[in-house]
Structure formats: C-alpha cells, structure tokens
Design a protein around this motif. Structure first.
Motif, PDB file in Angstrom:
ATOM      1  N   THR A  88       0.756  -1.205   0.163  1.00 54.99           N
ATOM      2  CA  THR A  88      -0.184   0.108   0.044  1.00 54.99           C
ATOM      3  C   THR A  88       0.874   1.320   0.161  1.00 54.99           C
ATOM      4  OG1 THR A  88      -1.680  -1.177   1.160  1.00 54.99           O
ATOM      5  CG2 THR A  88      -1.955   1.001   1.342  1.00 54.99           C
ATOM      6  N   ASP A 193       1.567  -3.291  -9.274  1.00 49.21           N
ATOM      7  CA  ASP A 193       1.193  -3.722  -7.815  1.00 49.21           C
ATOM      8  C   ASP A 193       1.489  -5.405  -7.771  1.00 49.21           C
ATOM      9  OD1 ASP A 193       0.055  -4.372  -5.481  1.00 49.21           O
ATOM     10  OD2 ASP A 193      -2.081  -3.665  -5.887  1.00 49.21           O
ATOM     11  N   ASN A 216       4.965  -7.223  -1.615  1.00 54.80           N
ATOM     12  CA  ASN A 216       5.265  -7.720  -0.369  1.00 54.80           C
ATOM     13  C   ASN A 216       6.105  -8.572   0.015  1.00 54.80           C
ATOM     14  OD1 ASN A 216       3.397  -5.685   0.866  1.00 54.80           O
ATOM     15  ND2 ASN A 216       1.856  -7.165   0.320  1.00 54.80           N
ATOM     16  N   HIS A 218       6.220  -9.968   2.827  1.00 53.72           N
ATOM     17  CA  HIS A 218       5.490 -10.520   4.212  1.00 53.72           C
ATOM     18  C   HIS A 218       4.197 -11.444   3.798  1.00 53.72           C
ATOM     19  CE1 HIS A 218       3.260  -6.296   4.522  1.00 53.72           C
ATOM     20  NE2 HIS A 218       2.811  -6.800   3.847  1.00 53.72           N
ATOM     21  N   LYS A 219       4.120 -11.762   2.473  1.00 52.64           N
ATOM     22  CA  LYS A 219       3.301 -12.571   2.183  1.00 52.64           C
ATOM     23  C   LYS A 219       4.079 -14.109   1.828  1.00 52.64           C
ATOM     24  CE  LYS A 219      -0.738  -9.625   0.283  1.00 52.64           C
ATOM     25  NZ  LYS A 219      -1.657  -9.841   1.047  1.00 52.64           N
TER      26      LYS A 219
END
Ligand SMILES: Cc1ncc(COP(=O)(O)O)c(C=O)c1O
Length: 384
Positions: A88, A193, A216, A218-219
């Motif tokens: 984000t 994105d 990310n 963190h995924k």
C-alpha cells in the motif's frame, strides 16, 4: 521432489499457527515461520541493547546488505530498490510521483485491489483524476483477454496504468510484461502492484521495465509483517519522494524511504532469515507444492459447489491461490460467510467479491494438507 511432505507435523511445527484452525488464507496474511520470528526477536534484543548504534549508525549499511539479497531475488538494481512497510505504501509513493492534472485518467483492472481503488478516489477528490476500469472477463480463457481489456481503455488521457501482477479477489496472474509493453507503446507509465509476487513469481524487474513496482515480502517470502519492497525505474528516481519527509529528503531513495522517523526496522532486517528458510525448503519445490495443493483444492471445491472453474488449469494464470465461484451467495455476503465458517468450523478462508459475485479464495502453503480443502469442500457442499 522435496524431502518434506506438505502439512506434515514437522512442517506445521515450523509455524506458530493454531493447530485447531485450518488456515487456508496465506494470501491475505502470510504466516511467518517461527525461525524467522526468532531472528526478528534477536534483532529486537540487539536493537534494545544498543539503540543508537543499531538505529543511527549501523542501520543503513545493514539495509544495504538486505537490499542486495532482495535485489537478487527480484532482479532489481539496488539503487532503485527500497524497503517500505507494505505494498500500500509503495502504491501511494508511485501515485504521489505524478504531477496530476484534472481530467487525467488512470487505467486499473476491475479486478484491482480495493485499497488502490480508494487511493484513486482520493486522487479524484484532490485533482479531478478519473479511474477507468479495464474490464477483464472472468471466467477468463487466456492471458490475451487481459491485454485486450487494457488495450480497449488506454487512450490519449491515460496518465498511468496500474497492473495487479496477481489479483486479490480473483487470484489471477496478469501478463505484466505484455501490459507494460502495451502501455509504453502509448507512452504511458506503469505501476505494477505486485503485492503477492515476490517469492511466488520469477521476477526480473529490470527486464520488466515497469516504471514503479511494489511487492510484499510478508506474504509469499514469509518475512515478518511490515516487510515490502518498492522499486523505481531510473527514469523516475529523481521524481519520487517518500510521502513522509525526514532527514534524508533529497539524499536519494534509500535515505528518504528507509528513515521516515523512528520505527522498528527488524521486519526488514529479518528478510534474509525468511529467504534462508525458503532456500532450505527449496523455492521451486515450495511453489510447485503450493500450486498443486490449490490445483487439487479448487477442483474439489468446484465439484462440491457444482460450478465450473473460472479459468483453465494453466500454471501461467494462477499460482498458490485460486478463486472458485459461490453461486448462491452475493459478494456482499463474503464477510458473513467468512465469519460463519470460522466460528462454526474453524476454517479461515476469505470469500471475495468481484463484479457483484462471490468467490471463495483458497491459498496453499507448505503447512497445508490436502484434507483441509476436502473439509472446506464438504462444508460448502452442506451449505448449498
Ligand atoms: C493486489 C494487492 N495490492 C495491494 C495489497 C495490499 O497489501 P498490503 O496490505 O500488504 O499493503 C494487496 C493485499 O493483499 C493485494 O492483494
């Protein structure tokens, strides 16, 4: 063949996940292995033992070392790569780099992520920017239909194209390279994105040539929450600034983005521990395992629900997530179904909405077992 079995007790023990819950939602919040959390904990202890040394003197060089490793994973040159707390933030920084004028248009797929659509609403309120949806059919026959949908709406007013590398509600892999090439043929910059992409797709950001890329860690890299990347093409590096201004303003991307005031950088510093964990399991084995879980799971669930699958079984169209239509539910019922499934059956899986339709979106990760999808299928069958 990996030396491990998906969902074995040994693998499950690597994660702190509650064993009484069937966690089929790695896609929303990636679970972080205990070893990675321990590495982050050790970093926190170190930080608290010598705060100034850790935060003020040593941090930039340590982040440079992490940057080299992440750069190698995603094919990015370190000079354009910075750490951000999540995708984000990366989207927001890219949107802030453009000198918007009233009437400018941003093309975003109708499958695009809701928070990004909200950021575009804000641009509309501030600058009179208009969002134009590329209407990607779902069911989808092939990646060519995605390109056609974007080609149909890119026009003279388009100032930016936003490409979801992997869509959230429908879990599709979009042909990012084709879409970047299409937009560039029209002279339009592209923000990709890639919230789900690092670790999951082979990325070569230099070759992809997008103007901005965020993703990310963190995924699917399983780094701690708060670890994500933002890459900026050389042609934008002078234009992009962190939205929060601190000491590093004007001193380059890393100085600006990686110190926006006092914070806890241990999620970023623990990324190498997450990459070590992936390497130990074997990145390609993990991907193949996760895809196979979801491939089989989506078939079972579609059969239980009595529906057709919304896209062919083509590994270039989806990875370790898949969306299956829930024909008797409306999109707006998703949160209620999710809460009910959790409360009554301890299964954690999201019901997503797209085009007013409801989908159950399953994820597969090495801590999952095929039986968990069977269980979900049986519950959904009983709800029909
Ligand atoms: C396509 C897409 N973009 C952006 C995001 C936002 O990610 P985060 O909440 O980590 O910022 C997500 C989250 O799942 C997503 O699926």
């Amino acid at each position: 063949m990996p030396s491990w079995t998906s969902g074995s007790a040994a693998l499950r023990a690597r994660w702190a996940l509650d064993p009484t819950i069937d966690y089929l939602n790695h896609g929303s919040f990636g679970a972080t292995p205990r070893a990675v959390l321990a590495a982050q904990g050790a970093l926190r202890d170190e930080m608290e033992s010598s705060l100034v040394e850790f935060l003020a003197r040593r941090l930039p060089a340590r982040l440079d070392a992490v940057r080299s490793r992440v750069g190698a994973l995603v094919g990015a040159d370190p000079a354009g790569l910075v750490f951000v707390p999540n995708a984000t933030h990366g989207v927001d920084a890219a949107l802030d780099a453009i000198d918007w004028r009233p009437g400018d248009e941003v093309v975003h797929a109708d499958h695009g992520y809701n928070a990004v659509k909200q950021a575009l609403r804000r641009l509309e309120h501030r600058f009179g920017v208009k969002r134009v949806d590329a209407k990607v059919p779902f069911p989808l026959a092939d990646a060519g239909q995605v390109v056609e949908a974007f080609a149909a709406v890119i026009g003279p007013k388009t100032r930016l194209v936003i490409v979801d590398h992997i869509t959230s509600a429908t879990a599709l892999v979009f042909p990012a390279a084709d879409l970047v090439a299409l937009a560039h043929r029209h002279g339009v910059p592209v923000l990709v994105d890639g919230a789900h992409a690092p670790g999951l797709l082979d990325l070569d950001l230099r070759a992809l040539d997008a103007d901005f890329y965020t993703g990310n860690l963190h995924k699917w890299v399983c780094a701690p929450k708060g670890a994500a990347l933002f890459w900026v093409h050389p042609r934008w590096r002078e234009t992009v600034h962190a939205r929060v201004t601190s000491h590093g303003y004007g001193n380059g991307l890393a100085a600006e983005f990686e110190w926006t005031g006092t914070f806890d950088p241990t999620a970023w510093l623990a990324v190498p521990a997450a990459l070590d964990h992936l390497d130990e399991l074997g990145l390609l084995d993990v991907r193949a395992n996760n895809h196979a879980l979801v491939q089989e799971g989506r078939e079972r669930i579609a059969h239980a629900l009595g529906v057709s699958l919304p896209h062919p079984d083509d590994a270039s169209l989806y990875g370790p997530m898949a969306a299956i239509p829930v024909p008797w539910a409306k999109a707006s019922e998703g949160p209620t179904l999710n809460a009910r499934l959790y409360a009554e059956h301890r299964i954690e899986v999201p019901f997503t909405g797209y085009d007013e339709r409801c989908f159950v979106r399953i994820s597969g990760q090495v801590y999952n077992r095929p039986e968990q999808y069977v269980r979900l299928a049986e519950v959904l069958r009983s709800w029909r």
